[in-house]
Every structure is written in C-alpha cells, then in structure tokens.
Design a protein around this motif. Structure first.
Motif, PDB file in Angstrom:
ATOM      1  N   ILE A 162       0.853  -1.182   0.000  1.00  9.08           N
ATOM      2  CA  ILE A 162       0.000   0.000   0.000  1.00  9.08           C
ATOM      3  C   ILE A 162       0.890   1.234   0.000  1.00  9.08           C
ATOM      4  O   ILE A 162       2.115   1.133   0.111  1.00  9.08           O
ATOM      5  N   SER A 163       0.283   2.395  -0.124  1.00  6.09           N
ATOM      6  CA  SER A 163       1.051   3.633  -0.093  1.00  6.09           C
ATOM      7  C   SER A 163       1.429   3.987   1.349  1.00  6.09           C
ATOM      8  O   SER A 163       0.839   3.468   2.300  1.00  6.09           O
ATOM      9  N   VAL A 164       2.396   4.874   1.482  1.00  4.75           N
ATOM     10  CA  VAL A 164       2.790   5.331   2.808  1.00  4.75           C
ATOM     11  C   VAL A 164       1.622   6.037   3.491  1.00  4.75           C
ATOM     12  O   VAL A 164       1.399   5.874   4.691  1.00  4.75           O
ATOM     13  N   GLU A 165       0.876   6.823   2.707  1.00  4.01           N
ATOM     14  CA  GLU A 165      -0.287   7.512   3.266  1.00  4.01           C
ATOM     15  C   GLU A 165      -1.315   6.518   3.803  1.00  4.01           C
ATOM     16  O   GLU A 165      -1.925   6.727   4.857  1.00  4.01           O
ATOM     17  N   SER A 166      -1.508   5.413   3.078  1.00  2.00           N
ATOM     18  CA  SER A 166      -2.454   4.391   3.520  1.00  2.00           C
ATOM     19  C   SER A 166      -1.963   3.686   4.776  1.00  2.00           C
ATOM     20  O   SER A 166      -2.759   3.312   5.642  1.00  2.00           O
ATOM     21  N   ALA A 167      -0.643   3.500   4.872  1.00  2.00           N
ATOM     22  CA  ALA A 167      -0.083   2.883   6.070  1.00  2.00           C
ATOM     23  C   ALA A 167      -0.359   3.768   7.282  1.00  2.00           C
ATOM     24  O   ALA A 167      -0.766   3.285   8.346  1.00  2.00           O
ATOM     25  N   ARG A 168      -0.142   5.068   7.119  1.00  3.59           N
ATOM     26  CA  ARG A 168      -0.432   6.011   8.200  1.00  3.59           C
ATOM     27  C   ARG A 168      -1.928   5.993   8.542  1.00  3.59           C
ATOM     28  O   ARG A 168      -2.308   6.019   9.715  1.00  3.59           O
ATOM     29  N   THR A 169      -2.756   5.961   7.508  1.00  2.00           N
ATOM     30  CA  THR A 169      -4.193   5.991   7.719  1.00  2.00           C
ATOM     31  C   THR A 169      -4.675   4.752   8.468  1.00  2.00           C
ATOM     32  O   THR A 169      -5.523   4.842   9.369  1.00  2.00           O
ATOM     33  N   ASN A 170      -4.152   3.591   8.089  1.00  8.27           N
ATOM     34  CA  ASN A 170      -4.546   2.358   8.765  1.00  8.27           C
ATOM     35  C   ASN A 170      -4.220   2.413  10.257  1.00  8.27           C
ATOM     36  O   ASN A 170      -5.033   2.017  11.099  1.00  8.27           O
ATOM     37  N   ILE A 171      -3.041   2.915  10.584  1.00 12.57           N
ATOM     38  CA  ILE A 171      -2.639   3.013  11.980  1.00 12.57           C
ATOM     39  C   ILE A 171      -3.459   4.082  12.702  1.00 12.57           C
ATOM     40  O   ILE A 171      -3.909   3.879  13.835  1.00 12.57           O
ATOM     41  N   TYR A 172      -3.669   5.212  12.048  1.00 10.06           N
ATOM     42  CA  TYR A 172      -4.457   6.289  12.650  1.00 10.06           C
ATOM     43  C   TYR A 172      -5.878   5.817  12.954  1.00 10.06           C
ATOM     44  O   TYR A 172      -6.398   6.025  14.057  1.00 10.06           O
ATOM     45  N   ARG A 173      -6.511   5.169  11.977  1.00 11.48           N
ATOM     46  CA  ARG A 173      -7.883   4.704  12.169  1.00 11.48           C
ATOM     47  C   ARG A 173      -7.960   3.608  13.227  1.00 11.48           C
ATOM     48  O   ARG A 173      -8.917   3.537  14.003  1.00 11.48           O
ATOM     49  N   ALA A 174      -6.957   2.742  13.244  1.00  8.36           N
ATOM     50  CA  ALA A 174      -6.932   1.666  14.240  1.00  8.36           C
ATOM     51  C   ALA A 174      -6.809   2.248  15.644  1.00  8.36           C
ATOM     52  O   ALA A 174      -7.525   1.838  16.565  1.00  8.36           O
ATOM     53  N   LEU A 175      -5.912   3.211  15.809  1.00  7.35           N
ATOM     54  CA  LEU A 175      -5.736   3.844  17.118  1.00  7.35           C
ATOM     55  C   LEU A 175      -6.998   4.601  17.534  1.00  7.35           C
ATOM     56  O   LEU A 175      -7.400   4.565  18.704  1.00  7.35           O
ATOM     57  N   LYS A 176      -7.621   5.269  16.565  1.00  7.52           N
ATOM     58  CA  LYS A 176      -8.851   6.005  16.857  1.00  7.52           C
ATOM     59  C   LYS A 176      -9.945   5.057  17.316  1.00  7.52           C
ATOM     60  O   LYS A 176     -10.679   5.345  18.281  1.00  7.52           O
TER      61      LYS A 176
END
Length: 208
Positions: A162-176
């Motif tokens: 996946i893209s770096v942005e998607s990697a960040r998004t996955n972690i952000y959404r998971a933490l949220k």
C-alpha cells in the motif's frame, strides 16, 4: 552510525562472505521475530515455520549473491512475505484498502506510559486484545509492524503493498477505534500497545 547499525552491517557482511557462525547468529537473532511477523499473514503456524525454514535455506544457498541491505529485519520480512504469498491463496492473503490521503505521525508521550498501573495491567491488556480483534486484518498487521517490530511507515507500506499515506491511515484509524472502545476505561492506548506487543514478542518464542 549507531553501534547497532554497525553490528548489523558487520553480521550481514560476514554472512555473505561465507561465515557459518554469522549464519547461525542471523538465524538465532531473527527466527522468533519472523514467526511473529508471519502469523500476521497466515494463521497456520506450520506453514509459517516451513516458509521460515525455506527462507533460511535459500539465504544460505545464495548468500554470496545477495545484495547489501540497510535493514536485515526488513529484508527478511519482505522475503518471508513473498514466500507466504506463494503458499496461501489470494483470498487468504491481505486485502488492500483504497488509498486515503491522510498524514499523521504516531507519537507516544512519557505521560501516557506512566498511566499504566502494574496491578491493572493484565486486565487492561486483555481488554485491549479483545478490541484489537475487532479491527480489520490490515489494521492489525500495521499496528503489529509499528509497535512490535518498530518498522517505519515506508517499510510497513512496502510489506502491505500500500502507499505510505495508507499505512499512516490504517494506523491512525486503528488507534482512533481502539481509543474509542477503551475511552471509558481511561487507558493509555498507545502505551498499552507497546506493552502488549512486547509481551507478545516474548510469548511467541518458537523452536523450528
């Protein structure tokens, strides 16, 4: 350059030059973390073990032709992921989310780490574990790579295709999602994740 980076570079260099002691050191140092990584993609432990065995056989057989690397762990993770991909069907393998352009750096404050009390830690970790199971497989994998293996966003993106942005998004959404589920417990989610994955890494020790 940090001493750990220098030692890692020396280990890889000695291994590629045919030093058998370096090969066994490489195996001992990374076999357990490879297993922890592998079960994020395949729940069949025997398949994961077989792929790890095949990986080290290939490493030994072709070591003189291997390329240099800045990170042995990432190199091994990527190689193992490819082997697992060949062993399991596409339906069982990681599904990719659509790219969402959200940039957010993950930070863990000292104050959060101090919130976790020793007496309630076991109970809190159990609650966290149940909350983790409600996340998507990709979110679980991304969190494990970040908190257990301490990989960078670019490395996580590469391993998950996946893209770096998607990697960040996955972690952000998971933490949220985790913080929302655990907010009533007044838990420090990111600090708990560090403790949780640390305990997982010790608990997943295997003999192959």
């Amino acid at each position: 350059m940090r001493s750990s980076d220098q030692n890692e570079g020396k280990l890889w260099k000695n291994f590629r030059e045919g030093n058998d002691r370096a090969f066994f050191d490489l195996y001992d140092q990374y076999v357990d973390v490879l297993f922890s990584f592998g079960i994020q993609f395949c729940t069949d432990k025997e398949i994961v073990k077989d792929c790890i065995q095949d990986l080290f056989i290939d490493l030994y057989r072709y070591r003189k032709s291997l390329s240099d690397t800045d990170s042995i762990k990432f190199y091994l993770f990527r190689s193992l992921r490819r082997k697992l991909h060949k062993e399991i069907s596409k339906n069982q393998f990681v599904s990719l989310d659509e790219e969402v352009e959200v940039r957010l750096d993950l930070q863990v404050s000292d104050s959060e780490k101090k919130i976790i009390g020793y007496e309630s830690e076991k109970e809190n970790l159990h609650i966290l574990e149940q909350a983790l199971k409600q996340l998507t497989k990709q979110q679980q994998r991304a969190l494990a790579m970040k908190f257990e293996q301490n990989l960078s966003y670019s490395e996580i993106a590469s391993l998950l295709n996946i893209s770096v942005e998607s990697a960040r998004t996955n972690i952000y959404r998971a933490l949220k999602s985790l913080r929302k589920k655990m907010s009533k417990k007044n838990m420090a989610t990111t600090a708990l994740l560090i403790v949780y994955y640390k305990s997982m890494s010790f608990g997943n020790s295997i003999l192959i």
